[in-house]
Design a protein around this motif. Structure first.
Motif, PDB file in Angstrom:
ATOM      1  N   CYS A 242       0.571  -1.159  -0.158  1.00 61.83           N
ATOM      2  CA  CYS A 242       0.948  -0.141   0.034  1.00 61.83           C
ATOM      3  C   CYS A 242       0.689   0.697  -0.434  1.00 61.83           C
ATOM      4  CB  CYS A 242      -1.372   0.002   1.666  1.00 61.83           C
ATOM      5  SG  CYS A 242      -2.032   1.395   1.430  1.00 61.83           S
ATOM      6  N   ARG A 243       1.206   1.483  -1.217  1.00 59.58           N
ATOM      7  CA  ARG A 243       2.023   2.888  -1.439  1.00 59.58           C
ATOM      8  C   ARG A 243       1.673   3.954  -2.546  1.00 59.58           C
ATOM      9  NH1 ARG A 243       8.514   3.109  -1.506  1.00 59.58           N
ATOM     10  NH2 ARG A 243       9.311   5.251  -3.328  1.00 59.58           N
ATOM     11  N   ARG A 244       1.510   4.701  -2.130  1.00 63.49           N
ATOM     12  CA  ARG A 244       1.311   5.868  -2.823  1.00 63.49           C
ATOM     13  C   ARG A 244       2.137   7.115  -3.058  1.00 63.49           C
ATOM     14  NH1 ARG A 244      -4.086   6.605  -2.829  1.00 63.49           N
ATOM     15  NH2 ARG A 244      -3.563   8.626  -3.869  1.00 63.49           N
ATOM     16  N   GLU A 245       2.492   7.416  -4.551  1.00 62.55           N
ATOM     17  CA  GLU A 245       3.217   8.595  -4.980  1.00 62.55           C
ATOM     18  C   GLU A 245       2.786   9.480  -5.171  1.00 62.55           C
ATOM     19  OE1 GLU A 245       6.866   7.791  -4.938  1.00 62.55           O
ATOM     20  OE2 GLU A 245       6.905   6.008  -5.512  1.00 62.55           O
ATOM     21  N   LEU A 246       3.220  10.788  -4.741  1.00 57.73           N
ATOM     22  CA  LEU A 246       2.619  12.076  -4.910  1.00 57.73           C
ATOM     23  C   LEU A 246       2.683  13.055  -5.667  1.00 57.73           C
ATOM     24  CD1 LEU A 246       1.519  12.119  -0.650  1.00 57.73           C
ATOM     25  CD2 LEU A 246       0.361  10.864  -2.544  1.00 57.73           C
TER      26      LEU A 246
ATOM     27  N   ASP B  72       1.741   1.928   3.649  1.00 61.62           N
ATOM     28  CA  ASP B  72       1.128   2.438   5.433  1.00 61.62           C
ATOM     29  C   ASP B  72       1.521   0.686   5.184  1.00 61.62           C
ATOM     30  OD1 ASP B  72      -0.377   0.632   7.409  1.00 61.62           O
ATOM     31  OD2 ASP B  72      -2.114   0.957   5.902  1.00 61.62           O
ATOM     32  N   LEU B  73       3.027   0.348   6.164  1.00 58.70           N
ATOM     33  CA  LEU B  73       3.604  -0.646   6.377  1.00 58.70           C
ATOM     34  C   LEU B  73       3.178  -1.706   7.337  1.00 58.70           C
ATOM     35  CD1 LEU B  73       7.529   1.268   7.026  1.00 58.70           C
ATOM     36  CD2 LEU B  73       5.829   0.312   5.395  1.00 58.70           C
ATOM     37  N   THR B  74       1.309  -1.277   7.801  1.00 59.14           N
ATOM     38  CA  THR B  74       1.096  -2.427   8.610  1.00 59.14           C
ATOM     39  C   THR B  74       0.499  -3.457   7.632  1.00 59.14           C
ATOM     40  OG1 THR B  74      -0.711  -1.093   8.957  1.00 59.14           O
ATOM     41  CG2 THR B  74       0.358  -0.719  10.269  1.00 59.14           C
ATOM     42  N   GLN B  75       0.712  -2.734   6.166  1.00 55.45           N
ATOM     43  CA  GLN B  75       0.173  -3.619   5.309  1.00 55.45           C
ATOM     44  C   GLN B  75       1.396  -4.573   4.302  1.00 55.45           C
ATOM     45  OE1 GLN B  75      -3.256  -2.535   3.023  1.00 55.45           O
ATOM     46  NE2 GLN B  75      -3.780  -0.970   4.446  1.00 55.45           N
ATOM     47  N   LEU B  76       2.436  -5.880   4.313  1.00 57.24           N
ATOM     48  CA  LEU B  76       3.483  -5.438   4.097  1.00 57.24           C
ATOM     49  C   LEU B  76       3.279  -7.149   3.464  1.00 57.24           C
ATOM     50  CD1 LEU B  76       5.676  -4.714   6.073  1.00 57.24           C
ATOM     51  CD2 LEU B  76       5.299  -3.989   4.076  1.00 57.24           C
ATOM     52  N   GLY B  77       3.873  -7.489   2.474  1.00 57.79           N
ATOM     53  CA  GLY B  77       3.638  -9.443   2.400  1.00 57.79           C
ATOM     54  C   GLY B  77       5.183  -9.515   1.290  1.00 57.79           C
ATOM     55  N   VAL B  78       5.035 -10.653   0.196  1.00 62.54           N
ATOM     56  CA  VAL B  78       6.471 -10.897   0.447  1.00 62.54           C
ATOM     57  C   VAL B  78       6.596 -10.873  -1.367  1.00 62.54           C
ATOM     58  CG1 VAL B  78       8.113 -13.047   0.050  1.00 62.54           C
ATOM     59  CG2 VAL B  78       7.442 -11.924   2.672  1.00 62.54           C
TER      60      VAL B  78
END
Length: 327
Positions: free
Chosen positions: A59-63, A166-172
């Motif tokens: 969940c990364r957003r580029e502004l 949002d670092l609470t939404q991480l994956g591999v």
């Protein structure tokens, strides 16, 4: 003459005693070797795959700036936690006549930096609001991951200014060989180990399996063909960081009541693999076995013996028919 006869009698007596000792039960008992033994076990065996990859943001957003602008101020730093709606930087709109110059200046700066970030190129809006200021606002609670510009620089809107995640939404993101790719599917439960963050594994689930295969790394000239697999980390931790190395274990099947013996209880000769066991009198006998999967704690036995069979450790050190003392 008397002395010679007496000596002969003594020698003969010693020889007789020696012969009797050699054939006596006492000597046989004293030569019995003590052996270490164990039992064949019945356990459940789980077949699984271990995939290696890296922790990634989901969940990364580029502004991006709305218009061709100049950075007036930046109020946050990389790594700082921000809230949804918080102002991250203030920009001032430039006249449209500066669009082309700012764009080429920004291109040159990016090429010098060789920044690997995968920006999605956008196009700035035309505006009549030259001289007006506006803020870039965080769209979510998260962490500032990257700031791509500095106060005083001009930006065209082609590239992003800042990234929030949002670092609470991480994956591999991991790789699986083409041979094993068909064994994994979305929705499969998995366990994720990130040794740099926790000794305990995280629970996870496979979210996607790429519909195509490709070389593992063209840049590193790796020719092995891999399929990309994405897994979601369900119970994320504050100690997890994007980029950490990770292992994903995917259980494929379980089989109960499998006979397993330690590695040091199996020997091999010209006739094949075998074990040694002992009867009630301690005499060793041989049993040919067929081995299956090699496991962490032993070898699966497909045929030849069953769970509970008494096994002699290091059987190659003994012979069939030998009597031993069990320990």
């Amino acid at each position: 003459m008397y002395i010679i006869k007496k000596t002969s009698v003594v020698v003969l007596t010693v020889l007789i005693i020696g012969v009797l000792y050699i054939n006596s039960p006492y000597k046989a008992q004293s030569e019995i070797r003590t052996v270490h033994c164990t039992q064949a076990e019945s356990i459940e065996i789980t077949d699984y795959l271990t995939l290696r990859g890296n922790v990634v943001e989901q969940c990364r957003r580029e502004l991006y700036p709305k218009y061709t602008s100049r950075i007036e101020s930046i109020t946050v730093r990389p790594g700082e936690h921000v809230s949804k709606g918080q102002a991250l930087m203030t920009l001032r709109v430039l006249d449209n006549e500066n669009d082309l110059a700012v764009f080429y200046g920004e291109i040159r700066a990016r090429l010098r930096e060789l920044d690997p970030a995968g920006w999605e190129v956008g196009f700035p809006e035309r505006t009549q609001w030259a001289g007006e200021t506006y803020d870039l606002i965080s769209p979510m609670d998260g962490t500032v991951m990257d700031i791509y510009c500095k106060a005083g620089e001009s930006v065209s809107g082609i590239f992003p200014c800042i990234a929030v995640s949002d670092l609470t939404q991480l994956g591999v993101e991991a790789q699986v060989s083409e041979e094993n790719s068909g064994k994994i599917q979305a929705g499969t439960e998995c366990r994720i180990t990130v040794s740099s963050a926790s000794e305990d594994p995280f629970s996870g689930v496979i979210t996607s399996v790429a519909p195509y295969a490709a070389a593992a790394s063209i840049l590193e000239q790796e020719s092995e063909i891999k399929v990309t697999v994405m897994a979601d980390i369900r119970n994320s931790s504050e100690y997890l960081r994007p980029g950490y190395s990770a292992e994903v274990r995917v259980d494929l099947s379980r089989q109960a009541n499998c006979t397993v013996v330690p590695y040091n209880c199996i020997a091999q000769d010209d006739d094949g693999e075998y074990i040694l066991s002992a009867d009630s009198s301690g005499r060793l006998y041989r049993a040919a076995v067929q081995t299956g999967r090699e496991l962490t704690n032993g070898v699966e036995i497909l045929s030849g013996i069953s769970a509970g069979t008494l096994l002699i450790e290091t059987p190659e050190a003994y012979t069939e028919g030998e009597r031993v003392r069990l320990q």
